[in-house]
Scaffold this motif. Structure first.
Motif, PDB file in Angstrom:
ATOM      1  N   ASP A  39      -8.086  -3.598  -0.802  1.00 54.89           N
ATOM      2  CA  ASP A  39      -7.579  -2.798   0.307  1.00 54.89           C
ATOM      3  C   ASP A  39      -7.750  -1.298   0.069  1.00 54.89           C
ATOM      4  N   ASN A  86      -6.446   0.325  -2.481  1.00 52.00           N
ATOM      5  CA  ASN A  86      -5.308   0.883  -3.211  1.00 52.00           C
ATOM      6  C   ASN A  86      -5.723   1.197  -4.640  1.00 52.00           C
ATOM      7  N   ARG A  87      -5.420   2.388  -5.093  1.00 51.96           N
ATOM      8  CA  ARG A  87      -5.713   2.790  -6.465  1.00 51.96           C
ATOM      9  C   ARG A  87      -4.521   2.415  -7.322  1.00 51.96           C
ATOM     10  N   LEU A  88      -4.723   1.519  -8.264  1.00 49.50           N
ATOM     11  CA  LEU A  88      -3.642   0.997  -9.085  1.00 49.50           C
ATOM     12  C   LEU A  88      -3.762   1.462 -10.528  1.00 49.50           C
ATOM     13  N   SER A  99       0.822  -1.209   0.000  1.00 49.68           N
ATOM     14  CA  SER A  99       0.000   0.000   0.000  1.00 49.68           C
ATOM     15  C   SER A  99       0.856   1.259   0.000  1.00 49.68           C
ATOM     16  N   VAL A 115       2.366   1.721  -3.655  1.00 51.87           N
ATOM     17  CA  VAL A 115       1.458   2.090  -4.748  1.00 51.87           C
ATOM     18  C   VAL A 115       0.758   3.415  -4.498  1.00 51.87           C
ATOM     19  N   ARG A 116       0.629   3.811  -3.238  1.00 55.48           N
ATOM     20  CA  ARG A 116      -0.024   5.086  -2.934  1.00 55.48           C
ATOM     21  C   ARG A 116       0.943   6.260  -2.993  1.00 55.48           C
ATOM     22  N   THR A 117       2.241   5.970  -2.940  1.00 54.55           N
ATOM     23  CA  THR A 117       3.232   7.039  -2.867  1.00 54.55           C
ATOM     24  C   THR A 117       3.894   7.315  -4.205  1.00 54.55           C
ATOM     25  N   THR A 145      -9.291  -0.111  -8.361  1.00 53.44           N
ATOM     26  CA  THR A 145      -9.094  -0.127  -6.916  1.00 53.44           C
ATOM     27  C   THR A 145      -9.161  -1.560  -6.414  1.00 53.44           C
TER      28      THR A 145
END
Length: 285
Positions: free
Chosen positions: A264, A266-268, A185, A188-190, A261
């Protein structure tokens, strides 16, 4: 083996001095296939050096390190200068998936690492000395990935992991995601990325279980062994997951991307394979 000057084919693009290719691999069979593919083309793809970060995941870190050495020792081609990174001093999650990857974790294809001569550097030391631009391929759990990306010199970040619509394969998640959901997480979020998920790979054209690829090359040998092991593990289909991440890095025109998404939240940015050709046809491309 000679890890000196890279072998650049006539007409290939000149490599950029200092541009690194970093592969963070938990050395099982698909990691071996991906590494062989990436290293065979590293010079013509513009890299001046490659780094193999031998992480835990499919196998314990110490087994991953030994497998990285075996693979490099048996490469039948010259490539760019290599460094192997020893992560055994870092806490990492892992499973030893012998039914999928064999007794040694890499298909029992290579007896030993005799002839291995690339430098081996502890992870903490290598990370401290890391400089310049790099492309990062993460092909295992993400435990160490945020620490690499924190250097903020990543030109491209491609990873194999996660799933959107495809049925998960490990405790409700894709294996690499499941082993370290927090690190996944964070990464992929950063940082901008392209995700090669189970959805990217599990398409009929890429399933080689019924029709093993022909050829006598090094990559074909590893791929056929991965296929053989699916009959031991009982997997429904054979997909060379990690090599598809190499294909995304090397041939982005074969893919389109879409936003999705995961469970969890997480936007992928997910790669979708649109070329349509079977894996055998693109394996050595």
């Amino acid at each position: 083996m000679n890890f000196g000057a890279p072998l650049v084919k006539r007409g290939a693009p000149c490599y950029n001095v200092g541009m690194k290719l970093i592969l963070c691999c938990d050395y099982g069979l698909d990691d071996a296939a991906a590494t062989a593919d990436a290293l065979a083309h590293a010079a013509q793809d513009g890299y001046s050096e490659a780094v193999l970060v031998a992480a835990g995941g499919n196998v314990p870190p110490e087994v991953s390190l030994e497998n990285a050495k075996k693979l490099v020792a048996h490469l039948p081609f010259g490539t760019v200068p290599l460094t192997v990174v020893d992560t055994t001093g870092e806490a990492q999650p892992y499973e030893f998936l012998k039914t999928i990857h064999g007794e040694d974790g890499m298909g029992d294809l290579f007896s030993d690492a005799a002839g291995f001569c690339a430098p081996v550097v502890p992870f903490a030391q290598w990370l401290e000395e890391l400089s310049g631009e790099f492309d990062l391929l993460s092909l295992g759990p993400m435990t160490l990935v945020p620490r690499i990306l924190a250097h903020k010199n990543a030109r491209r970040f491609v990873f194999m992991g996660g799933n959107i619509a495809e049925e998960p394969n490990f405790h409700g998640y894709e294996f690499n995601h499941a082993l370290d959901r927090e690190a996944f997480s964070i990464a992929v979020r950063t940082w901008p990325h392209v995700a090669v998920t189970m959805d990217t790979c599990r398409v009929p054209a890429l399933n080689i279980q019924k029709n093993p690829p022909a050829g006598t090359g090094f990559l074909a040998k590893i791929v056929r062994r991965a296929r053989e092991m699916t009959f031991v593990s009982g997997e429904k289909g054979c997909y060379i997951w990690d090599d598809m991440a190499v294909k995304v890095l090397r041939h982005p025109e074969w893919f389109e991307t879409y936003a999705a998404t995961d469970r969890d939240g997480n936007r992928l940015t997910v790669a979708r394979y649109v070329l349509g050709k079977p894996y055998e046809d693109i394996m050595e491309a």
